[in-house]
Design a protein around this motif. Structure first.
Motif, PDB file in Angstrom:
ATOM      1  N   PRO A  12       0.814  -1.226   0.000  1.00 21.06           N
ATOM      2  CA  PRO A  12       0.000   0.000   0.000  1.00 21.06           C
ATOM      3  C   PRO A  12       0.842   1.268   0.000  1.00 21.06           C
ATOM      4  N   ASP A  15       0.543   3.228  -3.174  1.00 19.70           N
ATOM      5  CA  ASP A  15      -0.664   4.051  -3.286  1.00 19.70           C
ATOM      6  C   ASP A  15      -0.563   5.287  -2.401  1.00 19.70           C
ATOM      7  N   TYR A  35      -6.775   7.843   6.547  1.00 19.72           N
ATOM      8  CA  TYR A  35      -6.177   6.554   6.216  1.00 19.72           C
ATOM      9  C   TYR A  35      -5.428   6.045   7.440  1.00 19.72           C
ATOM     10  N   ALA A  38      -2.693   2.840   8.168  1.00 22.63           N
ATOM     11  CA  ALA A  38      -1.316   2.760   7.687  1.00 22.63           C
ATOM     12  C   ALA A  38      -0.376   2.851   8.883  1.00 22.63           C
ATOM     13  N   THR A  42       4.839   1.562   6.905  1.00 20.10           N
ATOM     14  CA  THR A  42       4.238   1.781   5.587  1.00 20.10           C
ATOM     15  C   THR A  42       4.354   3.240   5.183  1.00 20.10           C
TER      16      THR A  42
END
Length: 97
Positions: A12, A15, A35, A38, A42
């Motif tokens: 991820p 992205d 989000y 995460a 990450t």
């Protein structure tokens, strides 16, 4: 055309890197608040990928300024702005060193 040979769930971080490259500076913190799943690792990978993408944009802009084939003069300013967002971004805690 869809190449199903390479269709898989990827990291991820690829992205998330788009947040620094595509979103305006004021939207980055809000994006990462929403989000929330995460983890720190990450986000660190995403920052590195965003820095890499930003440097690519800067290089393509320089190539365009020099009139080299494939160069895009308008990409340089976008790359510099994205790199600035990567370097100044904080999630409300000190930026990782």
């Amino acid at each position: 055309m869809i190449d199903f040979d390479a269709m898989f769930a990827g990291d991820p971080a690829w992205d998330l890197a788009a947040a620094w490259v595509l979103l305006p500076a004021s939207a980055g913190s809000r994006f990462f608040e929403v989000y929330a799943h995460a983890d720190e690792a990450t986000i660190r990978r995403a920052r590195g990928l965003a820095a890499m993408k930003s440097l690519f944009l800067i290089l393509m802009g320089q190539n365009g300024d020099r009139g080299l084939p494939g160069g895009k003069p308008t990409w340089g300013p976008a790359g510099r702005a994205a790199l600035d967002r990567v370097l100044t971004f904080s999630l409300g805690r000190p930026s990782p060193a």
